[in-house]
Scaffold this active site. Structure first.
Site, PDB file in Angstrom:
ATOM      1  N   ARG A 158      46.198  36.128  40.308  1.00 51.45           N
ATOM      2  CA  ARG A 158      45.547  35.881  39.023  1.00 51.45           C
ATOM      3  C   ARG A 158      46.355  36.603  37.955  1.00 51.45           C
ATOM      4  O   ARG A 158      46.904  37.690  38.201  1.00 51.45           O
ATOM      5  CB  ARG A 158      44.108  36.436  39.013  1.00 51.45           C
ATOM      6  CG  ARG A 158      43.093  35.548  39.705  1.00 51.45           C
ATOM      7  CD  ARG A 158      42.823  34.241  38.954  1.00 51.45           C
ATOM      8  NE  ARG A 158      41.852  33.389  39.624  1.00 51.45           N
ATOM      9  CZ  ARG A 158      42.148  32.447  40.517  1.00 51.45           C
ATOM     10  NH1 ARG A 158      43.395  32.230  40.876  1.00 51.45           N
ATOM     11  NH2 ARG A 158      41.196  31.695  41.044  1.00 51.45           N
ATOM     12  N   ASP A 168      52.665  31.891  38.607  1.00 57.43           N
ATOM     13  CA  ASP A 168      51.861  30.667  38.608  1.00 57.43           C
ATOM     14  C   ASP A 168      50.587  30.868  37.784  1.00 57.43           C
ATOM     15  O   ASP A 168      49.852  29.920  37.556  1.00 57.43           O
ATOM     16  CB  ASP A 168      51.493  30.286  40.050  1.00 57.43           C
ATOM     17  CG  ASP A 168      50.740  28.967  40.115  1.00 57.43           C
ATOM     18  OD1 ASP A 168      51.261  27.979  39.556  1.00 57.43           O
ATOM     19  OD2 ASP A 168      49.633  28.916  40.682  1.00 57.43           O
ATOM     20  N   GLU A 217      45.749  32.421  30.320  1.00 66.62           N
ATOM     21  CA  GLU A 217      46.008  30.997  30.590  1.00 66.62           C
ATOM     22  C   GLU A 217      44.854  30.072  30.184  1.00 66.62           C
ATOM     23  O   GLU A 217      45.045  28.863  30.022  1.00 66.62           O
ATOM     24  CB  GLU A 217      46.329  30.784  32.077  1.00 66.62           C
ATOM     25  CG  GLU A 217      45.139  30.963  33.005  1.00 66.62           C
ATOM     26  CD  GLU A 217      45.495  30.765  34.470  1.00 66.62           C
ATOM     27  OE1 GLU A 217      46.458  31.384  34.937  1.00 66.62           O
ATOM     28  OE2 GLU A 217      44.782  29.990  35.144  1.00 66.62           O
ATOM     29  N   HIS A 258      49.438  27.305  37.053  1.00 65.01           N
ATOM     30  CA  HIS A 258      48.357  27.432  38.042  1.00 65.01           C
ATOM     31  C   HIS A 258      48.296  26.205  38.956  1.00 65.01           C
ATOM     32  O   HIS A 258      47.261  25.557  39.087  1.00 65.01           O
ATOM     33  CB  HIS A 258      47.011  27.644  37.332  1.00 65.01           C
ATOM     34  CG  HIS A 258      46.028  28.405  38.164  1.00 65.01           C
ATOM     35  ND1 HIS A 258      45.221  29.396  37.670  1.00 65.01           N
ATOM     36  CD2 HIS A 258      45.716  28.317  39.491  1.00 65.01           C
ATOM     37  CE1 HIS A 258      44.454  29.872  38.633  1.00 65.01           C
ATOM     38  NE2 HIS A 258      44.745  29.234  39.763  1.00 65.01           N
TER      39      HIS A 258
HETATM   40  P1  NAI Z   1      41.165  36.572  50.639  1.00 70.82           P
HETATM   41  O1  NAI Z   1      39.809  37.030  50.219  1.00 70.82           O
HETATM   42  O2  NAI Z   1      41.315  35.873  51.943  1.00 70.82           O
HETATM   43  O3  NAI Z   1      42.177  37.830  50.649  1.00 70.82           O
HETATM   44  C1  NAI Z   1      42.196  38.812  49.684  1.00 70.82           C
HETATM   45  C2  NAI Z   1      42.672  40.101  50.357  1.00 70.82           C
HETATM   46  O4  NAI Z   1      42.835  41.094  49.353  1.00 70.82           O
HETATM   47  C3  NAI Z   1      41.697  40.637  51.405  1.00 70.82           C
HETATM   48  O5  NAI Z   1      42.380  40.886  52.605  1.00 70.82           O
HETATM   49  C4  NAI Z   1      41.171  41.926  50.777  1.00 70.82           C
HETATM   50  O6  NAI Z   1      40.906  42.948  51.739  1.00 70.82           O
HETATM   51  C5  NAI Z   1      42.327  42.313  49.874  1.00 70.82           C
HETATM   52  N1  NAI Z   1      41.925  43.164  48.757  1.00 70.82           N
HETATM   53  C6  NAI Z   1      40.883  42.968  47.906  1.00 70.82           C
HETATM   54  N2  NAI Z   1      40.858  43.951  46.993  1.00 70.82           N
HETATM   55  C7  NAI Z   1      41.897  44.764  47.263  1.00 70.82           C
HETATM   56  C8  NAI Z   1      42.385  45.969  46.680  1.00 70.82           C
HETATM   57  N3  NAI Z   1      41.773  46.523  45.616  1.00 70.82           N
HETATM   58  N4  NAI Z   1      43.475  46.537  47.222  1.00 70.82           N
HETATM   59  C9  NAI Z   1      44.067  45.987  48.298  1.00 70.82           C
HETATM   60  N5  NAI Z   1      43.653  44.870  48.899  1.00 70.82           N
HETATM   61  C10 NAI Z   1      42.577  44.261  48.387  1.00 70.82           C
HETATM   62  O7  NAI Z   1      41.702  35.684  49.448  1.00 70.82           O
HETATM   63  P2  NAI Z   1      42.829  34.555  49.504  1.00 70.82           P
HETATM   64  O8  NAI Z   1      42.215  33.251  49.871  1.00 70.82           O
HETATM   65  O9  NAI Z   1      43.977  35.049  50.284  1.00 70.82           O
HETATM   66  O10 NAI Z   1      43.222  34.460  47.952  1.00 70.82           O
HETATM   67  C11 NAI Z   1      43.795  35.549  47.254  1.00 70.82           C
HETATM   68  C12 NAI Z   1      43.761  35.254  45.776  1.00 70.82           C
HETATM   69  O11 NAI Z   1      44.643  34.171  45.492  1.00 70.82           O
HETATM   70  C13 NAI Z   1      42.396  34.755  45.240  1.00 70.82           C
HETATM   71  O12 NAI Z   1      41.542  35.842  44.916  1.00 70.82           O
HETATM   72  C14 NAI Z   1      42.760  33.953  44.042  1.00 70.82           C
HETATM   73  O13 NAI Z   1      42.688  34.780  42.890  1.00 70.82           O
HETATM   74  C15 NAI Z   1      44.222  33.556  44.289  1.00 70.82           C
HETATM   75  N6  NAI Z   1      44.364  32.112  44.422  1.00 70.82           N
HETATM   76  C16 NAI Z   1      45.270  31.476  43.616  1.00 70.82           C
HETATM   77  C17 NAI Z   1      45.445  30.105  43.689  1.00 70.82           C
HETATM   78  C18 NAI Z   1      46.449  29.398  42.834  1.00 70.82           C
HETATM   79  O14 NAI Z   1      46.437  28.157  42.775  1.00 70.82           O
HETATM   80  N7  NAI Z   1      47.342  30.110  42.152  1.00 70.82           N
HETATM   81  C19 NAI Z   1      44.628  29.290  44.597  1.00 70.82           C
HETATM   82  C20 NAI Z   1      43.763  30.059  45.456  1.00 70.82           C
HETATM   83  C21 NAI Z   1      43.619  31.415  45.347  1.00 70.82           C
END
Ligand code: NAI
Length: 330
Positions: free
Chosen positions: A234, A258, A263, A295
Site C-alpha cells: 500500500r 504499484d 492514489e 495499482h
Molecule cells: P497477509 O495477511 O496474508 O500477509 C500479511 C503479513 O504481514 C502477515 O504474515 C502478517 O503477520 C504480516 N504483518 C502484519 N503486520 C506486520 C508488521 N507490523 N510487521 C511485520 N509483519 C507484519 O496479506 P497478503 O494477502 O499477503 O497481502 C499483503 C498486502 O498486499 C495487503 O495488505 C494489501 O495491502 C496488499 N495487496 C496489494 C494488491 C495490489 O494489487 N497491489 C492486491 C492484494 C493485496
C-alpha cells in the site's frame, strides 16, 4: 440480493457478469467512487460492493446506513480504506476477499523488479526510435543477490519462493514467521538487518497504524546504497517525500511502485487530457529509475474471477442465512 457496485470498471465487469449467472444477484454498476457525496446512490440497496479507492469513512458509512444498507462487501483484500470503528458502531458488517491470487501480486512485483533492473521500458522506447545503443542499460544478475521481504503472508511467501528460484538469498521480516519458508532456506531477521543487507527490498505487509511510513527517512538511510525498493503493498507504507529525497541523492537505486499514498483520486482513471495536480507524483514520474503502475498488481484473469466468486458468495451467504463469511473486524 440487490447490490450497488461503486467505482466499477470495464475490466472487472465481465468477470462479475459471468460469475453472477451462478448467483443471480441484482447488480447495479456505478462508475462513481463511493464518497459521502455519492453514498446516496445506495438507497434501495441492502448491499454495496466497494473497491480500494472508495472512501468508506464515517460520513459515507453513516449515509449508507441511513439509506438502508445492511452489508459492505469489499472486492479487495486490503481494508485500510474502511473506518472499521465507525462500521462497527453503526452495526454495518464488512466482508472482503482475503485472497484471490497471491501469485498475481507477487509476479507483478517481480515484473517491476526485472523491468527496472534490465531497463526494459527505456530499451523499448530506444529501439522504437531505431536507437540500438546499449549505453545506460547495464543491469545486475539477481542470482546471488540478497532480497529482503517485509511481510511473508500469502503474497510475501510467493515472492520469497520466486526469489529463491532466481538463486537469491532471501531475508524476511514478519511478526509471524512462516515455517515453510524457513525450510526453504529463508532467514528471518530484524528490520535493521533487512535494511543493511538487502540489494532488493519488497513490501508485502498490510497498511495500519504500525506500518504507516515504515519506509521513511531513517529506514531509507539504513539501506544499502543502490538498493531497489518494490512496493505492491500500500502507498502509505512509504513516506513518498523521503523516497524522493533518497532518489535525488542517488542513495536509492530504483523504486518500483504499484501503489502510491495519494492514489485515491488518481489511479484507475484516464487523466491523459488533464493536468496532473499532484506535484509529488509529478516529481516521482521524472526519475528514470522509478517505475510506476497504477495499482494493477492484482490484475490477472484468474484473480478477477476469484474476486467475483468470493464477493458474490460472501453476499449470498449473508442473504441466505445472515452468515458473515470473510468478515473484517477491528
Ligand atoms: P497477509 O495477511 O496474508 O500477509 C500479511 C503479513 O504481514 C502477515 O504474515 C502478517 O503477520 C504480516 N504483518 C502484519 N503486520 C506486520 C508488521 N507490523 N510487521 C511485520 N509483519 C507484519 O496479506 P497478503 O494477502 O499477503 O497481502 C499483503 C498486502 O498486499 C495487503 O495488505 C494489501 O495491502 C496488499 N495487496 C496489494 C494488491 C495490489 O494489487 N497491489 C492486491 C492484494 C493485496
Amino acid at each position: 440480493m440487490k447490490v450497488a457496485f461503486f467505482d466499477m470498471h470495464r475490466f472487472e465487469k465481465k468477470a462479475f457478469d459471468e460469475v453472477n449467472t451462478r448467483f443471480g444477484h441484482e447488480i447495479t454498476y456505478f462508475e462513481s467512487r463511493l464518497t459521502p457525496e455519492t453514498a446516496k446512490l445506495a438507497s434501495q440497496f441492502p448491499a454495496i460492493c466497494a473497491f480500494v479507492n472508495d472512501r468508506l469513512n464515517e460520513a459515507s458509512l453513516t449515509i449508507l446506513k441511513s439509506e438502508g444498507v445492511r452489508l459492505i462487501a469489499l472486492r479487495s483484500a486490503g481494508f485500510n480504506h474502511v473506518d472499521l470503528c465507525a462500521a462497527q458502531k453503526l452495526a454495518l458488517p464488512v466482508v472482503r476477499v482475503p485472497a484471490y491470487s497471491p501469485h498475481a501480486v507477487a509476479e507483478h512485483a517481480v515484473a517491476l523488479l526485472l523491468a527496472l533492473n534490465r531497463k526494459i521500458t527505456r530499451a523499448n522506447s530506444r529501439v522504437r526510435e531505431l536507437n540500438f545503443s546499449l549505453e545506460g542499460l547495464v543491469g545486475f544478475d539477481l542470482f546471488g543477490k540478497t532480497v529482503g521481504i517485509l511481510g511473508t503472508g500469502k503474497i510475501g511467501t510467493v515472492m520469497a519462493t520466486i526469489m529463491k528460484g532466481f538463486g537469491c538469498n532471501v531475508l524476511a521480516y514478519d511478526l509471524e514467521p512462516n515455517p515453510d519458508l524457513i525450510t526453504l532456506g529463508v532467514q528471518y531477521v530484524q528490520l535493521d538487518e533487512i535494511y543493511s543487507r538487502s540489494d532488493v527490498i519488497s513490501l508485502h505487509i498490510p497498511l495500519n497504524e504500525t506500518t504507516h511510513h515504515i519506509i521513511n527517512e531513517a529506514s531509507l538511510a539504513k539501506m544499502k546504497p543502490g538498493v531497489y525498493l518494490i512496493n505492491t503493498g500500500r502507498g502509505g507504507l512509504i513516506d513518498t517525500k523521503a523516497l524522493i529525497t533518497s532518489l535525488k541523492h542517488g542513495h536509492l537505486g530504483a523504486a518500483g511502485l504499484d501503489v502510491y499514498e495519494e492514489e485515491e483520486n488518481i489511479f484507475f482513471q484516464d487523466l491523459s487530457e488533464s493536468c496532473l495536480q499532484d506535484d509529488i507524483l509529478a516529481r516521482l514520474l521524472t526519475f528514470p529509475n522509478v517505475l510506476i503502475t497504477s495499482h494493477q498488481a492484482f490484475l490477472t484473469h484468474e484473480a478477477l474471477v476469484h474476486i467475483a466468486e468470493t464477493t458474490l458468495e460472501n453476499i449470498s451467504s449473508f442473504e441466505k442465512n445472515g452468515l458473515l463469511m470473510n468478515e473484517v473486524r477491528l
